[in-house]
Motif scaffolding. Structure first.
Motif, PDB file in Angstrom:
ATOM      1  N   GLU A 202     -17.055  58.832 -42.601  1.00  0.00           N
ATOM      2  CA  GLU A 202     -18.687  59.164 -42.823  1.00  0.00           C
ATOM      3  C   GLU A 202     -19.342  59.507 -43.976  1.00  0.00           C
ATOM      4  OE1 GLU A 202     -19.227  61.136 -38.689  1.00  0.00           O
ATOM      5  OE2 GLU A 202     -18.420  59.663 -37.389  1.00  0.00           O
ATOM      6  N   GLU A 328     -17.099  48.500 -31.201  1.00  0.00           N
ATOM      7  CA  GLU A 328     -16.554  47.948 -32.350  1.00  0.00           C
ATOM      8  C   GLU A 328     -17.268  47.231 -33.036  1.00  0.00           C
ATOM      9  OE1 GLU A 328     -12.308  44.754 -33.758  1.00  0.00           O
ATOM     10  OE2 GLU A 328     -12.730  45.380 -31.678  1.00  0.00           O
ATOM     11  N   TRP A 331     -19.714  49.494 -34.797  1.00  0.00           N
ATOM     12  CA  TRP A 331     -18.620  50.185 -35.563  1.00  0.00           C
ATOM     13  C   TRP A 331     -18.226  49.386 -37.358  1.00  0.00           C
ATOM     14  CZ3 TRP A 331     -13.305  48.764 -37.454  1.00  0.00           C
ATOM     15  CH2 TRP A 331     -12.422  49.771 -38.304  1.00  0.00           C
ATOM     16  N   TRP A 334     -22.087  48.586 -38.515  1.00  0.00           N
ATOM     17  CA  TRP A 334     -21.872  50.377 -39.245  1.00  0.00           C
ATOM     18  C   TRP A 334     -21.614  50.317 -41.045  1.00  0.00           C
ATOM     19  CZ3 TRP A 334     -18.423  54.275 -39.785  1.00  0.00           C
ATOM     20  CH2 TRP A 334     -19.003  55.920 -40.114  1.00  0.00           C
ATOM     21  N   PHE A 350     -11.828  54.208 -36.523  1.00  0.00           N
ATOM     22  CA  PHE A 350     -12.837  53.225 -35.360  1.00  0.00           C
ATOM     23  C   PHE A 350     -12.634  55.070 -34.433  1.00  0.00           C
ATOM     24  CE2 PHE A 350     -12.011  51.243 -31.468  1.00  0.00           C
ATOM     25  CZ  PHE A 350     -13.836  50.133 -31.175  1.00  0.00           C
ATOM     26  N   PHE A 353     -14.819  57.022 -35.170  1.00  0.00           N
ATOM     27  CA  PHE A 353     -16.494  56.487 -34.953  1.00  0.00           C
ATOM     28  C   PHE A 353     -17.001  56.501 -33.042  1.00  0.00           C
ATOM     29  CE2 PHE A 353     -19.293  52.959 -33.525  1.00  0.00           C
ATOM     30  CZ  PHE A 353     -20.252  53.387 -34.365  1.00  0.00           C
ATOM     31  N   CYS A 354     -15.804  56.628 -32.041  1.00  0.00           N
ATOM     32  CA  CYS A 354     -15.796  56.290 -30.945  1.00  0.00           C
ATOM     33  C   CYS A 354     -16.053  57.422 -30.555  1.00  0.00           C
ATOM     34  CB  CYS A 354     -14.666  55.080 -30.344  1.00  0.00           C
ATOM     35  SG  CYS A 354     -15.481  53.566 -30.951  1.00  0.00           S
ATOM     36  N   TRP A 357     -19.793  58.773 -31.345  1.00  0.00           N
ATOM     37  CA  TRP A 357     -20.998  57.661 -30.676  1.00  0.00           C
ATOM     38  C   TRP A 357     -21.103  58.377 -29.295  1.00  0.00           C
ATOM     39  CZ3 TRP A 357     -23.218  53.481 -31.490  1.00  0.00           C
ATOM     40  CH2 TRP A 357     -23.699  52.418 -30.451  1.00  0.00           C
TER      41      TRP A 357
END
Length: 364
Positions: A202, A328, A331, A334, A350, A353-354, A357
């Motif tokens: 990130e 996905e 992601w 993004w 990934f 990220f989830c 989220w």
């Protein structure tokens, strides 16, 4: 907490003479044997601290407590200063340098940790600072403020509220000093908050001229544009919203004057990195200059990233109720729109990220 004004004994908001560049001198042009190594790592900023105005725009000790809440008022982030004041936007250079070095190491497949050892001279050189006694003293002060600034936030997941309290950096230690007292080697331990953002990729690549921007407000405006405009052709934001994102305590009228001064200089010198800045009534328009290298985030590279079935299984665990294939797509968009580097460990990035989220949105 706001940007420096003339009344506070500053001159950084004054319009510069026409013959003087709005940018600081490029001290990096004075190359020596350190430069090749430290410049291999492109400047990187973590998106977590770009999302909120955590760093002060003032060059005087800023001891105000800042609190930010989401629209529901349930989730919050509070920034508390130490007796030395909040960490400043210039102190952020230390964080950017550390993140850049760790990302460069990850890209080479090296093992990394929250603790990083670095040479003070390299940091000063890479961030376009003076390398005399003033530079070393300013670096020491920056480390004190970074360690002393505390962040408190609550994260709601699955109906459970988690309270998190931490400093921007956990600690800093000067490993070696020269005989005249100047630091040579520094050991910095990043907070989990910062290191988790690095591991999840990130982060965003910053233009090297970020370190040449004279005004604290210019730096903050650039990183807001970098995060929200990304590779889009243009992006617009109201002055009122921009002021909130900058953390400015000026009146609306004064803030508009400060932004107008930056816009005037950018129209004359094109000095703002990556984005042209223009005023349109009560809105600020950012236009992409298309100066970001395509190799930073090729869309083809994003499409080529492959996830294992195990990644989807873990994503279901950290983001229950969500369609992992929809996540996905989010992601990948993004990464592409934000100008992120394609991750070396796609599964881990990934899943991270989830997790974020779900922390921000809860169940669908």
């Amino acid at each position: 907490m706001g940007e420096i004004t003339k009344e506070q004994g500053q001159d950084v908001t004054e319009i510069l003479p026409a013959e003087r560049s709005p940018l600081l001198p490029d001290r990096q042009e004075q190359a020596d044997f350190f430069v090749c190594d430290i410049f291999d790592a492109a400047p990187k900023g973590d998106m977590a601290s770009m999302a909120h105005p955590i760093f002060s725009l003032s060059t005087k000790p800023d001891r105000r407590v800042r609190r930010y809440e989401d629209k529901t008022g349930k989730n919050y982030l509070e920034v508390r200063p130490s007796s030395e004041g909040l960490a400043t936007i210039h102190d952020r250079d230390v964080l950017i340098y550390c993140i850049s070095q760790i990302i460069a190491a990850l890209n080479e497949g090296q093992k990394v940790s929250r603790t990083i050892k670095l040479k003070a001279y390299d940091l000063l050189k890479a961030t376009n600072r003076v390398t005399d006694g003033r530079g070393y003293e300013a670096l020491k002060s920056a480390l004190v403020r970074l360690q002393g600034t505390q962040i408190e936030t609550n994260i709601v997941t699955g109906g459970t509220e988690q309270l998190d309290l931490f400093s921007i950096i956990d600690r800093a230690r000067i490993v070696r000093e020269t005989r005249d007292g100047r630091m040579q080697e520094i050991e910095i331990q990043l907070s989990d908050w910062v290191f988790n953002a690095i591991e999840a990729r990130e982060v965003l690549t910053l233009h090297r001229n970020y370190f040449r921007l004279r005004k604290p407000l210019e730096r903050r405006i650039y990183e807001i544009a970098r995060k929200h405009c990304g590779r889009q052709k243009e992006w617009k934001i109201s002055l009122e919203m921009l002021q909130r994102k900058c953390g400015s305590s000026s009146t609306g009228r004064e803030f508009k004057r400060l932004v107008a001064a930056i816009v005037d200089q950018d129209e004359s010198h094109d000095h703002m990195p990556d984005y042209a800045v223009r005023l349109e009534g009560n809105f600020v328009l950012f236009r992409n200059r298309n100066t970001m290298p395509r190799e930073v985030v090729p869309e083809e590279a994003v499409r080529m990233v492959r996830l294992s079935s195990n990644a989807h299984a873990k994503a279901r665990e950290v983001a229950p109720g969500w369609d992992v294939y929809h996540l996905e797509q989010e992601w990948r968009s993004w990464m592409s729109e934000g100008g992120l580097d394609a991750p070396k460990s796609p599964d881990k990035a990934f899943v991270g990220f989830c997790r974020k989220w779900f922390e921000r949105r809860g169940r669908p």
